[in-house]
Design an enzyme around this catalytic site. Structure first.
Site, PDB file in Angstrom:
ATOM      1  N   HIS A  76       0.771  -1.257   0.042  1.00  0.00           N
ATOM      2  CA  HIS A  76      -0.040  -0.103  -0.043  1.00  0.00           C
ATOM      3  C   HIS A  76       0.897   1.427  -0.010  1.00  0.00           C
ATOM      4  O   HIS A  76       1.815   1.265   0.840  1.00  0.00           O
ATOM      5  CB  HIS A  76      -1.020  -0.021   1.180  1.00  0.00           C
ATOM      6  CG  HIS A  76      -2.156  -0.834   1.131  1.00  0.00           C
ATOM      7  ND1 HIS A  76      -3.348  -0.592   1.586  1.00  0.00           N
ATOM      8  CD2 HIS A  76      -2.213  -1.961   0.527  1.00  0.00           C
ATOM      9  CE1 HIS A  76      -4.183  -1.660   1.117  1.00  0.00           C
ATOM     10  NE2 HIS A  76      -3.655  -2.501   0.530  1.00  0.00           N
ATOM     11  N   TYR A 205      -9.171   5.965   6.986  1.00  0.00           N
ATOM     12  CA  TYR A 205      -9.126   6.534   8.680  1.00  0.00           C
ATOM     13  C   TYR A 205      -9.860   7.742   8.440  1.00  0.00           C
ATOM     14  O   TYR A 205      -9.895   8.620   8.062  1.00  0.00           O
ATOM     15  CB  TYR A 205      -7.726   6.845   8.927  1.00  0.00           C
ATOM     16  CG  TYR A 205      -6.785   5.794   9.387  1.00  0.00           C
ATOM     17  CD1 TYR A 205      -6.059   5.129   8.363  1.00  0.00           C
ATOM     18  CD2 TYR A 205      -6.629   5.123  10.524  1.00  0.00           C
ATOM     19  CE1 TYR A 205      -5.239   4.313   8.364  1.00  0.00           C
ATOM     20  CE2 TYR A 205      -5.654   3.996  10.728  1.00  0.00           C
ATOM     21  CZ  TYR A 205      -4.873   3.605   9.698  1.00  0.00           C
ATOM     22  OH  TYR A 205      -4.101   2.549  10.019  1.00  0.00           O
ATOM     23  N   PRO A 294      -4.647   0.550  18.333  1.00  0.00           N
ATOM     24  CA  PRO A 294      -4.255   0.019  16.928  1.00  0.00           C
ATOM     25  C   PRO A 294      -4.397   1.137  16.015  1.00  0.00           C
ATOM     26  O   PRO A 294      -3.834   0.733  14.705  1.00  0.00           O
ATOM     27  CB  PRO A 294      -5.410  -0.983  16.736  1.00  0.00           C
ATOM     28  CG  PRO A 294      -6.410  -0.517  17.683  1.00  0.00           C
ATOM     29  CD  PRO A 294      -5.768   0.061  18.804  1.00  0.00           C
ATOM     30  N   LYS A 298       0.830   0.036  14.702  1.00  0.00           N
ATOM     31  CA  LYS A 298       2.271  -0.145  15.289  1.00  0.00           C
ATOM     32  C   LYS A 298       2.663  -1.458  15.985  1.00  0.00           C
ATOM     33  O   LYS A 298       3.928  -1.719  16.048  1.00  0.00           O
ATOM     34  CB  LYS A 298       2.938   1.131  16.157  1.00  0.00           C
ATOM     35  CG  LYS A 298       3.181   2.261  15.435  1.00  0.00           C
ATOM     36  CD  LYS A 298       4.368   2.475  14.784  1.00  0.00           C
ATOM     37  CE  LYS A 298       4.562   3.478  13.649  1.00  0.00           C
ATOM     38  NZ  LYS A 298       4.165   2.502  12.351  1.00  0.00           N
ATOM     39  N   TYR A 386       4.190   6.409  10.063  1.00  0.00           N
ATOM     40  CA  TYR A 386       3.338   5.352   9.706  1.00  0.00           C
ATOM     41  C   TYR A 386       4.232   3.948   9.034  1.00  0.00           C
ATOM     42  O   TYR A 386       4.147   2.747   9.410  1.00  0.00           O
ATOM     43  CB  TYR A 386       2.322   5.796   8.768  1.00  0.00           C
ATOM     44  CG  TYR A 386       1.056   4.752   8.689  1.00  0.00           C
ATOM     45  CD1 TYR A 386      -0.037   4.675   9.561  1.00  0.00           C
ATOM     46  CD2 TYR A 386       1.161   3.884   7.565  1.00  0.00           C
ATOM     47  CE1 TYR A 386      -1.224   3.899   9.421  1.00  0.00           C
ATOM     48  CE2 TYR A 386      -0.126   2.733   7.412  1.00  0.00           C
ATOM     49  CZ  TYR A 386      -1.018   2.836   8.383  1.00  0.00           C
ATOM     50  OH  TYR A 386      -2.180   2.292   8.109  1.00  0.00           O
TER      51      TYR A 386
HETATM   52  C1  PHB Z   1      -6.278  -4.130  10.083  1.00  0.00           C
HETATM   53  O1  PHB Z   1      -6.381  -4.075   8.759  1.00  0.00           O
HETATM   54  O2  PHB Z   1      -6.761  -5.041  10.799  1.00  0.00           O
HETATM   55  C2  PHB Z   1      -5.852  -2.621  10.622  1.00  0.00           C
HETATM   56  C3  PHB Z   1      -5.263  -1.803   9.785  1.00  0.00           C
HETATM   57  C4  PHB Z   1      -4.690  -0.715  10.493  1.00  0.00           C
HETATM   58  C5  PHB Z   1      -4.840  -0.505  11.605  1.00  0.00           C
HETATM   59  C6  PHB Z   1      -5.376  -1.186  12.409  1.00  0.00           C
HETATM   60  C7  PHB Z   1      -6.073  -2.406  11.963  1.00  0.00           C
HETATM   61  O3  PHB Z   1      -4.426   0.957  12.099  1.00  0.00           O
END
Ligand code: PHB
Length: 392
Positions: A76, A205, A294, A298, A386
Site C-alpha cells: 500500500h 481512516y 491500534p 504499530k 506510519y
Molecule cells: C487491520 O487491517 O486490521 C488494521 C489496519 C490498520 C490499523 C489497524 C488495523 O491501524
C-alpha cells in the site's frame, strides 16, 4: 515427574516476536526453545491487525525465502484521511520513499511457524507457564506444565518474555504482573470481517461527527472494518443492519459494499509501557513490554523492532560474553517505543470523537487534521511514522 530441558535462550510466546527472535538467534548460532500456552491452530487462526512497515517486510524477506508477503500480502503506497466529508490521500513513496504492506498477522505467523518448525526448532504448544525461577541469576528457568499435564522446567542462560499483553514473564522483570505506565481510552473499536468486495483500494481512516471508522481489507472476497464504540459494548449485541448503519454513517462520501458479517469483536484500547524491560537475564519484547492502541498500526512492527535489538544483544552476550548491548537494550528499545506510543496516541486522539468532546474540541480537531493534510511537512510527518522509522 518434572521434565527438565537445558537451552541457551528460553522464549515464552510463539507470536511474531518470539518466532523471529528464535530465527535471528539460530542465524547467529544460538539455540533456543519456545513455549506457548496456545495450540498451533489457535495461533494461526487468531485475527489481529494487518499492516507491516517497510522495515518489517524487508526483515521477513531476509529471514524467510518462502515468505508470502509479496504474494498474499499487498503493498500500500498510501492511506486516506477522511474528515468533514472529504478524503485526503497521504502518498507514502513521494513523501518518504517507503510503503507499507497489508499482510494479516495470522498469515505472518503461518509463515514463521513453518519456517521455524521446518528448521527443527524446539517449539512446544499448550504449555501453561507459572513463572520464572530466577533464584540462580545466571541461569533463570521457566517453570510450567506441558500439554500432557507434566511439570516442565526450562533452564536457560537467558529468558525472553514474548508472551503478549497478559505476560506471565513480566513479573520477573518489573516485580509485578502489571508494573508499567498506563493510559486508558474512553472508547474501543468494534471490528468486523465481512464477505464483500473491497470498498476502497487503500485504508480509509475516517473522522466523522458520529465517531471514527477504519475501512481496511483482507482479500478480494473478505474485508476488515472497524468503528469506534463504547468499551463496554457487547460484540454480540448489535444486529448486522445496525453495524452497517454505524459504519456507513461514519464514512460519509463512500457507500460501503455490504455483505455477510462472518466475525465480530470489540478491541479495547490501552497504552502501556512496562517500567522495566530487562532485569538480569530476563527481558521483555513486544506486547509483554508495551501495548499501543491500534490506530497507528504499530503493534507487531514495534515487537519486531525490539527483537532485532535483543537478538543482537543476546548474540553478543552469549557468544562473546560482551554485556554492552544487553545493558543498553532497554534504553535503545524505549527510544522507539515512546515514539510509537506518541504516534499511536496522536492518531487516536486526532481521529476519534471523545464521549465528552465539546464543540471547541471538535473544531480544534478538524483544525489539526487540516494542518496535517494541507502541508507537505504535516503529511511527511505522518508518513514517516506510519511507514516506520529505520531499524537499528
Ligand atoms: C487491520 O487491517 O486490521 C488494521 C489496519 C490498520 C490499523 C489497524 C488495523 O491501524
Amino acid at each position: 515427574m518434572t521434565t527438565t530441558i537445558r537451552t541457551r535462550v528460553a522464549i515464552v510466546g510463539a507470536g511474531p516476536a518470539g518466532l523471529i527472535l528464535s530465527q535471528l538467534l539460530a542465524d547467529a548460532g544460538v539455540e533456543s526453545v519456545i513455549v506457548d500456552s496456545r495450540s498451533r491452530v489457535e495461533i494461526e487462526s487468531t485475527i489481529r491487525a494487518g499492516i507491516l512497515e517497510q522495515n518489517t517486510v524487508d526483515l521477513l524477506r531476509a529471514i524467510d525465502p518462502a515468505t508470502r508477503v509479496d504474494t498474499v500480502g499487498h503493498r500500500h503506497d498510501g492511506i486516506e484521511l477522511r474528515f468533514d466529508g472529504e478524503g485526503h490521500r497521504i502518498d507514502f513513496p513521494s513523501l518518504v520513499g517507503r510503503s507499507v504492506w497489508l499482510y494479516p498477522q495470522h498469515e505472518v505467523l503461518k509463515d514463521l511457524l513453518a519456517l521455524r518448525l521446518g528448521a527443527g526448532q524446539d517449539l512446544r504448544f499448550g504449555v501453561t507457564i507459572d513463572g520464572v525461577d530466577d533464584g540462580d541469576p545466571t541461569h533463570p528457568a521457566v517453570v510450567g506444565t506441558d500439554a500432557h499435564g507434566e511439570a516442565l522446567r526450562l533452564e536457560a542462560d537467558f529468558v525472553v518474555g514474548a508472551d503478549g499483553s497478559r505476560s506471565v514473564v513480566r513479573a520477573a522483570v518489573t516485580g509485578s504482573r502489571s508494573g508499567g505506565y498506563f493510559r486508558e481510552y474512553p472508547f474501543a473499536w468494534f471490528g468486523i470481517l465481512c464477505e464483500a468486495p473491497p470498498s476502497a483500494q487503500e485504508l480509509i481512516y475516517s473522522n466523522s461527527e458520529n465517531g471514527f471508522a477504519l475501512i481496511s481489507q483482507r482479500s478480494p472476497e473478505v474485508q476488515r472494518m472497524y468503528f469506534q464504540c463504547d468499551p463496554t459494548t457487547d460484540a454480540a449485541a448489535p444486529s448486522d443492519a445496525e453495524i452497517w448503519d454505524a459504519l456507513q454513517s461514519r464514512v460519509p462520501g463512500t457507500t460501503l459494499a455490504e455483505g455477510p458479517i462472518i466475525q465480530r469483536d470489540v478491541l479495547r484500547f490501552r497504552s502501556f509501557v512496562a517500567h522495566e524491560l530487562r532485569r538480569g537475564r530476563v527481558a521483555l519484547v513486544g506486547d509483554a513490554a508495551h501495548t499501543v492502541p491500534p490506530t497507528g498500526a504499530k503493534g507487531m512492527n514495534l515487537a519486531i523492532a525490539d527483537v532485532v535489538l535483543l537478538a543482537e544483544a543476546l548474540r553478543s552476550l552469549l557468544t562473546e560474553s560482551n554485556e554492552r548491548l544487553i545493558d543498553s537494550y532497554a534504553e535503545r528499545a524505549l527510544d522507539r517505543i515512546w515514539k510509537a506510543q506518541h504516534f499511536s496516541w496522536w492518531m487516536t486522539s486526532m481521529l476519534h470523537v471523545a464521549p465528552d468532546a465539546s464543540d471547541f474540541d471538535r473544531r480544534r480537531q478538524l483544525g489539526e487534521l487540516r494542518t496535517v493534510v494541507s502541508s507537505e511537512a504535516g503529511r511527511a510527518y505522518l508518513a514517516e511514522a506510519y511507514t516506520g522509522w529505520p531499524l537499528h
